[in-house]
Design a protein around this motif. Structure first.
Motif, PDB file in Angstrom:
ATOM      1  N   SER A  23       2.383 -12.759   5.471  1.00  0.00           N
ATOM      2  CA  SER A  23       1.436 -13.031   6.514  1.00  0.00           C
ATOM      3  C   SER A  23       0.707 -11.775   6.841  1.00  0.00           C
ATOM      4  O   SER A  23       1.250 -10.702   6.862  1.00  0.00           O
ATOM      5  N   ASP A  24      -0.534 -11.950   7.054  1.00  0.00           N
ATOM      6  CA  ASP A  24      -1.320 -10.802   7.347  1.00  0.00           C
ATOM      7  C   ASP A  24      -1.968 -11.010   8.657  1.00  0.00           C
ATOM      8  O   ASP A  24      -2.864 -11.793   8.782  1.00  0.00           O
ATOM      9  N   ARG A  25      -1.450 -10.339   9.626  1.00  0.00           N
ATOM     10  CA  ARG A  25      -2.034 -10.514  10.944  1.00  0.00           C
ATOM     11  C   ARG A  25      -3.015  -9.387  11.146  1.00  0.00           C
ATOM     12  O   ARG A  25      -2.731  -8.433  11.818  1.00  0.00           O
ATOM     13  N   TRP A  26      -4.190  -9.489  10.438  1.00  0.00           N
ATOM     14  CA  TRP A  26      -5.212  -8.495  10.751  1.00  0.00           C
ATOM     15  C   TRP A  26      -5.837  -8.999  11.994  1.00  0.00           C
ATOM     16  O   TRP A  26      -6.786  -9.747  11.971  1.00  0.00           O
ATOM     17  N   SER A  27      -5.257  -8.656  13.086  1.00  0.00           N
ATOM     18  CA  SER A  27      -5.488  -9.457  14.254  1.00  0.00           C
ATOM     19  C   SER A  27      -6.775  -9.076  14.929  1.00  0.00           C
ATOM     20  O   SER A  27      -7.339  -8.022  14.687  1.00  0.00           O
ATOM     21  N   ILE A 220     -11.404  -3.888   2.807  1.00  0.00           N
ATOM     22  CA  ILE A 220     -10.676  -2.685   2.365  1.00  0.00           C
ATOM     23  C   ILE A 220      -9.204  -2.828   2.747  1.00  0.00           C
ATOM     24  O   ILE A 220      -8.299  -2.545   1.958  1.00  0.00           O
ATOM     25  N   HIS A 221      -8.963  -3.302   3.972  1.00  0.00           N
ATOM     26  CA  HIS A 221      -7.586  -3.506   4.428  1.00  0.00           C
ATOM     27  C   HIS A 221      -6.865  -4.540   3.557  1.00  0.00           C
ATOM     28  O   HIS A 221      -5.757  -4.303   3.069  1.00  0.00           O
ATOM     29  N   GLU A 222      -7.510  -5.667   3.331  1.00  0.00           N
ATOM     30  CA  GLU A 222      -6.853  -6.735   2.557  1.00  0.00           C
ATOM     31  C   GLU A 222      -6.584  -6.282   1.119  1.00  0.00           C
ATOM     32  O   GLU A 222      -5.540  -6.588   0.552  1.00  0.00           O
ATOM     33  N   GLY A 224      -5.951  -3.353   0.275  1.00  0.00           N
ATOM     34  CA  GLY A 224      -4.775  -2.483   0.382  1.00  0.00           C
ATOM     35  C   GLY A 224      -3.501  -3.290   0.201  1.00  0.00           C
ATOM     36  O   GLY A 224      -2.566  -2.869  -0.495  1.00  0.00           O
ATOM     37  N   HIS A 225      -3.456  -4.489   0.800  1.00  0.00           N
ATOM     38  CA  HIS A 225      -2.311  -5.387   0.582  1.00  0.00           C
ATOM     39  C   HIS A 225      -2.242  -5.820  -0.879  1.00  0.00           C
ATOM     40  O   HIS A 225      -1.176  -5.877  -1.473  1.00  0.00           O
ATOM     41  N   THR A 226      -3.422  -6.146  -1.428  1.00  0.00           N
ATOM     42  CA  THR A 226      -3.466  -6.557  -2.830  1.00  0.00           C
ATOM     43  C   THR A 226      -2.784  -5.505  -3.711  1.00  0.00           C
ATOM     44  O   THR A 226      -2.042  -5.831  -4.630  1.00  0.00           O
ATOM     45  N   TYR A 230       1.386  -1.888   3.112  1.00  0.00           N
ATOM     46  CA  TYR A 230       1.610  -2.707   4.293  1.00  0.00           C
ATOM     47  C   TYR A 230       1.200  -1.941   5.550  1.00  0.00           C
ATOM     48  O   TYR A 230       0.549  -0.905   5.465  1.00  0.00           O
ATOM     49  N   HIS A 231       1.562  -2.494   6.714  1.00  0.00           N
ATOM     50  CA  HIS A 231       1.062  -1.949   7.990  1.00  0.00           C
ATOM     51  C   HIS A 231       1.952  -0.827   8.514  1.00  0.00           C
ATOM     52  O   HIS A 231       3.074  -1.097   8.931  1.00  0.00           O
ATOM     53  N   PRO A 232       1.494   0.412   8.554  1.00  0.00           N
ATOM     54  CA  PRO A 232       2.338   1.478   9.109  1.00  0.00           C
ATOM     55  C   PRO A 232       2.659   1.268  10.588  1.00  0.00           C
ATOM     56  O   PRO A 232       3.758   1.592  11.039  1.00  0.00           O
TER      57      PRO A 232
HETATM   58 ZN   LIG Z   1      -2.752  -6.544   7.036  1.00  0.00          ZN
END
Ligand SMILES: [Zn+2]
Length: 509
Positions: A23-27, A220-222, A224-226, A230-232
């Motif tokens: 799950s990616d909560r790029w909130s 760019i963030h997504e 990074g997941h690819t 992950y989220h520091p």
């Molecule tokens: Zn994320």
């Protein structure tokens, strides 16, 4: 081969085969940090992530990127540096610039959404890890299927059939082998429930005070997941990173993000390629068949690191592309000279016909000059280009002291439509003044994007329907594009001069 991989997705509708992990909560928690989530969905997501992500942190590091891990703790990564992703951003609407059908004008990185995600993907190629995502356009429906082996970039009000949390603006999930965490597939989805554009700098709001999301930084963030980051900030870290879980004013990769990418994939050693930014555009490089001989001199402006350079050139005659990389890097602070014959060799062995326009691309800062020795032996610095100035939404290029047609000095005017223009450069107004201030006007038809239109002073006289005397004409080219121009003059002794340069102090405020 047994099916040893799992999906990663948010929610538990798939039962035990895959828990809430990708799950990616790029909130959309746009102001504060992610503190005190009041939304139960958000709280669930936070719980799920911390529960299923065993995070190991290097001891004693004040800042740390985080690698995405499988349930069994295997760090996730690809086993290669180049992957393909299919952009399904427009469905079958048949437009060339999708999904502009919605009437959106992109502020930056456009004109199409595909350009935006390409630019975002290229940010990883520009690191020393040289990670490349080849984004292909697809006319397929804007849907994704997790597990079909195709990496996709889509938009939707669900992600591959699952519901977005109501603070999620985009999601990335990776499919990987359980055994060793090798990523097999990555899908990125942007939530159409929020309003998108693309821009750099601080976050912007619409007039009704809702957030206007920048797809470039979110992509760019997504991506990074690819690649496995992950989220520091969800592992107790406070560090400036595009990989933090909330959208912020950070609009590009930060040193911590790059450190993470380099730690996971290693440095490839730096080389230059087509995805590197253009550092300088050099025009009117003579072919080997001409009497004029051109030499381009490239300087590595970086005084700490060597500069790799990629030549990205177009022949103004045939429109053909010539490209290739220098075999060696230019030493830090040093320079390197290339003849036209060298360029032919580097770009594949075929000579060009007319004049070549070259962009020098490099991950480092480089500059360049064109030196041309004309038929009679006179050497000139042919680099000067009249740059546009911008005001009131129009660009203006100025050319001065243009020799009249039919005299001993014959001018060739070259108008260049930049490759990053939004379209072909049309509607270019020509406004010329004689020495006594009399104005003559005309216009230039379309100059194709990325190409050069060149014409002599006789044609200019036709365009403005006026013939002048001596060097008694100065002109402005006015357009909505950032065109540049050069004026090259062949003098009586057959020497060539570049008379584009004009002495002028910078504008005072
Ligand atoms: Zn994320």
């Amino acid at each position: 081969m047994p099916d040893h991989f799992r999906f990663s997705y948010q929610g538990s509708t798939r039962g035990s085969t895959g828990r809430a992990r990708a799950s990616d909560r790029w909130s959309a928690a746009d102001d504060a940090s992610t503190a005190a989530p009041v939304n139960p969905l958000l709280a669930t997501a936070v719980f799920a992530i911390t529960f299923f992500l065993p995070i190991t942190l290097p001891m004693g590091m004040a800042e740390a990127w985080v690698q995405w891990r499988s349930e069994s703790g295997e760090p996730l990564k690809w086993d290669r540096r180049e992957i393909e992703m299919e952009a399904r951003l427009g469905g079958n609407e048949g437009a060339t610039c999708l999904p502009r059908a919605e009437g959106v004008e992109l502020y930056e990185f456009g004109p199409c959404w595909e350009d935006v995600v390409r630019s975002a993907a290229d940010q990883y190629y520009r690191t020393d890890a040289r990670l490349r995502i080849d984004i292909t356009s697809s006319p397929a429906e804007r849907t994704c299927i997790i597990g079909d082996g195709t990496n996709t970039i889509t938009v939707g009000d669900t992600y591959c059939g699952y519901a977005f949390g109501d603070r999620s603006v985009a999601i990335a999930f990776n499919r990987y082998t359980i055994k060793n965490g090798i990523i097999l597939e990555s899908d990125v989805v942007f939530n159409t429930a929020v309003t998108w554009n693309s821009y750099s700098g601080p976050r912007r709001r619409l007039s009704n005070d809702t957030m206007l999301f920048d797809m470039h930084r979110v992509a760019i963030h997504e991506f990074g997941h690819t690649w496995g980051l992950y989220h520091p900030d969800e592992s107790g870290q406070t560090v400036a990173a595009i990989m933090n879980s909330a959208v912020s004013d950070i609009d590009r990769l930060q040193p911590d993000d790059i450190e993470g990418i380099l730690a996971i994939y290693g440095s490839k050693g730096i080389s230059a390629g087509a995805a590197d930014p253009p550092r300088v555009v050099l025009q009117a490089i003579a072919p080997i068949t001409a009497e004029d001989r051109s030499t381009i001199r490239i300087r590595c402006e970086d005084e700490q690191s060597d500069c790799p350079v990629f030549l990205d050139c177009t022949d103004q005659g045939s429109g053909r592309a010539f490209s290739g990389a220098l075999s060696d890097q230019i030493p830090a602070g040093g320079s390197f000279a290339l003849s036209s014959a060298d360029i032919v060799r580097i770009t594949g062995g075929t000579p060009w016909d007319k004049r070549l326009t070259c962009k020098l691309r490099s991950p480092r800062d480089v500059s360049g000059q064109v030196w041309t020795r004309s038929g009679n032996g006179v050497l000139i610095n042919n680099t000067a280009v009249a740059e546009p100035s911008y005001s009131e939404e129009r660009y203006t290029v100025r050319l001065y002291s243009i020799p009249a047609p039919g005299g001993v000095d014959e001018s060739n005017i070259r108008v260049h439509c930049p490759i990053d223009a939004h379209s072909d450069c049309d509607d270019i107004a020509i406004r010329c003044w004689e020495d006594d201030g009399t104005l003559h006007e005309g216009s230039l038809e379309t100059v194709e994007r990325g190409s050069v239109e060149h014409f002599q002073s006789q044609r200019l006289a036709d365009l403005i329907d006026h013939r002048w005397q001596g060097m008694g004409l100065s002109c402005k080219l006015v357009s909505s594009f950032g065109i540049t121009a050069q004026i090259l003059t062949r003098t009586g002794g057959n020497a060539l001069v570049n008379n584009s340069e004009v002495g002028r102090l910078p504008m005072q405020r």
